[in-house]
Design a protein around this motif. Structure first.
Motif, PDB file in Angstrom:
ATOM      1  N   TYR A  40       4.113   1.467   2.444  1.00  0.00           N
ATOM      2  CA  TYR A  40       5.170   2.400   2.058  1.00  0.00           C
ATOM      3  C   TYR A  40       4.731   3.824   2.378  1.00  0.00           C
ATOM      4  O   TYR A  40       3.609   4.228   2.062  1.00  0.00           O
ATOM      5  CB  TYR A  40       5.457   2.293   0.559  1.00  0.00           C
ATOM      6  CG  TYR A  40       6.252   1.066   0.163  1.00  0.00           C
ATOM      7  CD1 TYR A  40       7.595   1.162  -0.178  1.00  0.00           C
ATOM      8  CD2 TYR A  40       5.655  -0.190   0.123  1.00  0.00           C
ATOM      9  CE1 TYR A  40       8.324   0.042  -0.547  1.00  0.00           C
ATOM     10  CE2 TYR A  40       6.374  -1.319  -0.244  1.00  0.00           C
ATOM     11  CZ  TYR A  40       7.704  -1.192  -0.580  1.00  0.00           C
ATOM     12  OH  TYR A  40       8.425  -2.307  -0.949  1.00  0.00           O
ATOM     13  N   VAL A  41       5.632   4.586   2.998  1.00  0.00           N
ATOM     14  CA  VAL A  41       5.357   5.980   3.330  1.00  0.00           C
ATOM     15  C   VAL A  41       6.486   6.836   2.766  1.00  0.00           C
ATOM     16  O   VAL A  41       7.612   6.364   2.583  1.00  0.00           O
ATOM     17  CB  VAL A  41       5.223   6.194   4.850  1.00  0.00           C
ATOM     18  CG1 VAL A  41       4.174   5.262   5.437  1.00  0.00           C
ATOM     19  CG2 VAL A  41       6.560   6.001   5.559  1.00  0.00           C
ATOM     20  N   PRO A  42       6.222   8.129   2.489  1.00  0.00           N
ATOM     21  CA  PRO A  42       7.293   9.008   2.002  1.00  0.00           C
ATOM     22  C   PRO A  42       8.424   9.129   3.025  1.00  0.00           C
ATOM     23  O   PRO A  42       8.234   8.941   4.224  1.00  0.00           O
ATOM     24  CB  PRO A  42       6.583  10.351   1.800  1.00  0.00           C
ATOM     25  CG  PRO A  42       5.136  10.002   1.627  1.00  0.00           C
ATOM     26  CD  PRO A  42       4.910   8.798   2.496  1.00  0.00           C
ATOM     27  N   ASP A  43       9.604   9.472   2.530  1.00  0.00           N
ATOM     28  CA  ASP A  43      10.792   9.547   3.388  1.00  0.00           C
ATOM     29  C   ASP A  43      10.606  10.479   4.578  1.00  0.00           C
ATOM     30  O   ASP A  43      11.160  10.236   5.652  1.00  0.00           O
ATOM     31  CB  ASP A  43      11.995  10.023   2.567  1.00  0.00           C
ATOM     32  CG  ASP A  43      12.534   8.931   1.650  1.00  0.00           C
ATOM     33  OD1 ASP A  43      12.331   7.740   1.969  1.00  0.00           O
ATOM     34  OD2 ASP A  43      13.137   9.261   0.619  1.00  0.00           O
ATOM     35  N   ASP A  44       9.829  11.563   4.395  1.00  0.00           N
ATOM     36  CA  ASP A  44       9.696  12.565   5.461  1.00  0.00           C
ATOM     37  C   ASP A  44       8.433  12.383   6.306  1.00  0.00           C
ATOM     38  O   ASP A  44       8.062  13.277   7.066  1.00  0.00           O
ATOM     39  CB  ASP A  44       9.697  13.977   4.857  1.00  0.00           C
ATOM     40  CG  ASP A  44       8.546  14.187   3.874  1.00  0.00           C
ATOM     41  OD1 ASP A  44       7.903  13.185   3.488  1.00  0.00           O
ATOM     42  OD2 ASP A  44       8.295  15.348   3.499  1.00  0.00           O
ATOM     43  N   ALA A  45       7.778  11.224   6.198  1.00  0.00           N
ATOM     44  CA  ALA A  45       6.475  11.022   6.848  1.00  0.00           C
ATOM     45  C   ALA A  45       6.622  10.359   8.207  1.00  0.00           C
ATOM     46  O   ALA A  45       6.158   9.235   8.419  1.00  0.00           O
ATOM     47  CB  ALA A  45       5.560  10.205   5.936  1.00  0.00           C
ATOM     48  N   ALA A  46       7.230  11.058   9.167  1.00  0.00           N
ATOM     49  CA  ALA A  46       7.472  10.461  10.488  1.00  0.00           C
ATOM     50  C   ALA A  46       6.166  10.132  11.205  1.00  0.00           C
ATOM     51  O   ALA A  46       6.029   9.066  11.823  1.00  0.00           O
ATOM     52  CB  ALA A  46       8.320  11.411  11.336  1.00  0.00           C
ATOM     53  N   VAL A  71      -1.307  12.421   8.736  1.00  0.00           N
ATOM     54  CA  VAL A  71      -2.394  11.455   8.891  1.00  0.00           C
ATOM     55  C   VAL A  71      -3.736  12.127   8.606  1.00  0.00           C
ATOM     56  O   VAL A  71      -4.044  13.179   9.147  1.00  0.00           O
ATOM     57  CB  VAL A  71      -2.400  10.866  10.311  1.00  0.00           C
ATOM     58  CG1 VAL A  71      -3.578   9.919  10.493  1.00  0.00           C
ATOM     59  CG2 VAL A  71      -1.086  10.148  10.584  1.00  0.00           C
ATOM     60  N   GLY A  72      -4.529  11.495   7.751  1.00  0.00           N
ATOM     61  CA  GLY A  72      -5.869  11.964   7.443  1.00  0.00           C
ATOM     62  C   GLY A  72      -6.734  10.789   7.018  1.00  0.00           C
ATOM     63  O   GLY A  72      -6.411   9.622   7.270  1.00  0.00           O
ATOM     64  N   GLY A  73      -7.832  11.093   6.348  1.00  0.00           N
ATOM     65  CA  GLY A  73      -8.765  10.047   5.957  1.00  0.00           C
ATOM     66  C   GLY A  73      -8.166   8.994   5.045  1.00  0.00           C
ATOM     67  O   GLY A  73      -8.475   7.801   5.165  1.00  0.00           O
ATOM     68  N   THR A  74      -7.298   9.404   4.118  1.00  0.00           N
ATOM     69  CA  THR A  74      -6.669   8.447   3.199  1.00  0.00           C
ATOM     70  C   THR A  74      -5.857   7.412   3.963  1.00  0.00           C
ATOM     71  O   THR A  74      -5.936   6.205   3.693  1.00  0.00           O
ATOM     72  CB  THR A  74      -5.767   9.184   2.199  1.00  0.00           C
ATOM     73  OG1 THR A  74      -6.576  10.044   1.387  1.00  0.00           O
ATOM     74  CG2 THR A  74      -5.006   8.207   1.309  1.00  0.00           C
ATOM     75  N   GLU A  75      -5.069   7.875   4.935  1.00  0.00           N
ATOM     76  CA  GLU A  75      -4.223   6.971   5.698  1.00  0.00           C
ATOM     77  C   GLU A  75      -5.067   6.022   6.555  1.00  0.00           C
ATOM     78  O   GLU A  75      -4.783   4.812   6.628  1.00  0.00           O
ATOM     79  CB  GLU A  75      -3.275   7.783   6.590  1.00  0.00           C
ATOM     80  CG  GLU A  75      -2.195   8.527   5.815  1.00  0.00           C
ATOM     81  CD  GLU A  75      -2.746   9.698   5.007  1.00  0.00           C
ATOM     82  OE1 GLU A  75      -2.184   9.979   3.931  1.00  0.00           O
ATOM     83  OE2 GLU A  75      -3.752  10.317   5.437  1.00  0.00           O
ATOM     84  N   LEU A  76      -6.099   6.563   7.203  1.00  0.00           N
ATOM     85  CA  LEU A  76      -6.925   5.720   8.077  1.00  0.00           C
ATOM     86  C   LEU A  76      -7.719   4.701   7.269  1.00  0.00           C
ATOM     87  O   LEU A  76      -7.834   3.536   7.659  1.00  0.00           O
ATOM     88  CB  LEU A  76      -7.859   6.607   8.897  1.00  0.00           C
ATOM     89  CG  LEU A  76      -7.156   7.577   9.855  1.00  0.00           C
ATOM     90  CD1 LEU A  76      -8.172   8.467  10.553  1.00  0.00           C
ATOM     91  CD2 LEU A  76      -6.303   6.831  10.870  1.00  0.00           C
ATOM     92  N   HIS A  89       0.862  -1.181   0.000  1.00  0.00           N
ATOM     93  CA  HIS A  89       0.000   0.000   0.000  1.00  0.00           C
ATOM     94  C   HIS A  89       0.902   1.235   0.000  1.00  0.00           C
ATOM     95  O   HIS A  89       1.771   1.375   0.870  1.00  0.00           O
ATOM     96  CB  HIS A  89      -0.903   0.026   1.230  1.00  0.00           C
ATOM     97  CG  HIS A  89      -1.865  -1.126   1.290  1.00  0.00           C
ATOM     98  ND1 HIS A  89      -3.014  -1.173   0.535  1.00  0.00           N
ATOM     99  CD2 HIS A  89      -1.834  -2.274   2.000  1.00  0.00           C
ATOM    100  CE1 HIS A  89      -3.668  -2.297   0.786  1.00  0.00           C
ATOM    101  NE2 HIS A  89      -2.963  -2.984   1.670  1.00  0.00           N
ATOM    102  N   ILE A  90       0.692   2.143  -0.937  1.00  0.00           N
ATOM    103  CA  ILE A  90       1.551   3.313  -1.092  1.00  0.00           C
ATOM    104  C   ILE A  90       0.810   4.538  -0.569  1.00  0.00           C
ATOM    105  O   ILE A  90      -0.119   5.047  -1.209  1.00  0.00           O
ATOM    106  CB  ILE A  90       1.948   3.536  -2.563  1.00  0.00           C
ATOM    107  CG1 ILE A  90       2.361   2.213  -3.228  1.00  0.00           C
ATOM    108  CG2 ILE A  90       3.045   4.583  -2.656  1.00  0.00           C
ATOM    109  CD1 ILE A  90       3.569   1.558  -2.619  1.00  0.00           C
ATOM    110  N   LEU A  91       1.201   4.997   0.625  1.00  0.00           N
ATOM    111  CA  LEU A  91       0.605   6.202   1.197  1.00  0.00           C
ATOM    112  C   LEU A  91       1.316   7.427   0.632  1.00  0.00           C
ATOM    113  O   LEU A  91       2.544   7.477   0.614  1.00  0.00           O
ATOM    114  CB  LEU A  91       0.701   6.169   2.714  1.00  0.00           C
ATOM    115  CG  LEU A  91      -0.103   5.055   3.400  1.00  0.00           C
ATOM    116  CD1 LEU A  91       0.127   5.074   4.903  1.00  0.00           C
ATOM    117  CD2 LEU A  91      -1.591   5.199   3.103  1.00  0.00           C
ATOM    118  N   PRO A  92       0.556   8.442   0.197  1.00  0.00           N
ATOM    119  CA  PRO A  92       1.190   9.516  -0.566  1.00  0.00           C
ATOM    120  C   PRO A  92       1.675  10.717   0.223  1.00  0.00           C
ATOM    121  O   PRO A  92       2.473  11.501  -0.292  1.00  0.00           O
ATOM    122  CB  PRO A  92       0.075   9.938  -1.529  1.00  0.00           C
ATOM    123  CG  PRO A  92      -1.196   9.630  -0.805  1.00  0.00           C
ATOM    124  CD  PRO A  92      -0.909   8.457   0.092  1.00  0.00           C
TER     125      PRO A  92
END
Length: 288
Positions: free
Chosen positions: A39-45, A15-20, A8-11
């Motif tokens: 998978y999350v972007p490099d800066d998505a702590a 955190v919002g509705g897409t992620e949940l 699953h590629i999170l863009p």
């Protein structure tokens, strides 16, 4: 031979509705015995922490935008992602939204995986590069019929369908007095609540202007805003909203609580839910 995993590629980095919604989908797949990598972007702590908290395998990827003048960074990022898909035996790449698919669809096909993408809002003005990036997607999952009608890209016949999101069953709400005390809200206030990213797609500015008009007739009114405003990309939007609140004299009416992990507490604290927005596909908060 073991079954191949789902990626699953999170863009985005917050955190919002897409992620949940994607986490709920991944949990359903896990319950069915499918291995999942998110998978999350490099800066998505913040998103990475959420993924770990839910017990999923976590991987990172780079947001490299393809440019005609210098395509090398995009090509390198795509090759690296394809190699990682192969190493992890990914059989299906799922873009959590169109942006996720744009960064991963080419890599998925290079790795020999099938590629699908959710489409969670209208995209009426895509660039030619965006359309090219979506070419490898084999199936599009739209969150509503209206969303399907608001797209600026084509798909082959039989390769798109509407797949509605679902909300989690409601949990018992805490006592309103305690919930309001947590946010610093008066017990006797009339509280409007909105849960959404602090993002230009949402119309927080319109809500602030409405609050200025309401104040004269309803001095006890307050507004509780749940949603991240500290991450890069959201801070600028929040700074503009803060300036607007100063201009309209409404700063004392608003509480911006940031990302809210306990939505039951948020719902218990409000009297009226409002969603001020410029465009939506199928907002989960309305279901909740």
């Amino acid at each position: 031979m073991p079954r191949r995993a789902i990626a699953h590629i999170l863009p985005w980095a917050n955190v919002g509705g897409t992620e949940l919604a994607t986490l709920r989908l991944a949990e359903a797949m896990r319950a069915g015995g499918r291995d999942t990598v998110i998978y999350v972007p490099d800066d998505a702590a913040e998103v990475a922490d959420l993924v770990r908290d839910h017990g999923f395998a976590l991987a990172r990827y780079a947001h490299a935008v393809p440019r005609r003048a210098n395509p090398l960074p995009y090509l390198v990022a795509t090759a690296r992602l394809a190699l990682d898909f192969r190493r992890r035996r990914i059989g299906l790449v799922h873009g959590a939204d169109v942006t996720g698919a744009c960064f991963s669809a080419q890599a998925g096909r290079l790795a020999g995986a099938r590629v699908s993408s959710h489409v969670r809002c209208g995209h009426p003005h895509l660039t030619a590069i965006d359309r090219w990036l979506l070419k490898p997607v084999e199936r599009f999952l739209f969150v509503s019929g209206a969303t399907m009608a608001e797209q600026d890209f084509a798909w082959p016949p039989g390769c798109a369908q509407v797949l509605y999101d679902a909300a989690v069953p409601p949990t018992p709400l805490p006592a309103p007095a305690g919930a309001r005390a947590h946010y610093g809200l008066p017990e006797d206030a009339l509280v409007f609540g909105m849960a959404a990213r602090i993002h230009p797609q949402k119309d927080h500015a319109g809500l602030i202007r409405a609050a200025a008009r309401l104040r004269a007739r309803h001095p006890q009114v307050r507004f509780l805003m749940a949603g991240d405003h500290a991450q890069p990309g959201h801070r600028e939007t929040f700074a503009r909203l803060d300036a607007l609140m100063a201009e309209t004299g409404t700063r004392d009416l608003f509480v911006f609580s940031g990302f809210e992990a306990q939505m039951a507490r948020f719902y218990s604290a409000i009297d009226v839910f409002v969603l001020a927005t410029h465009t939506e596909g199928f907002p989960l908060v309305i279901l909740e």
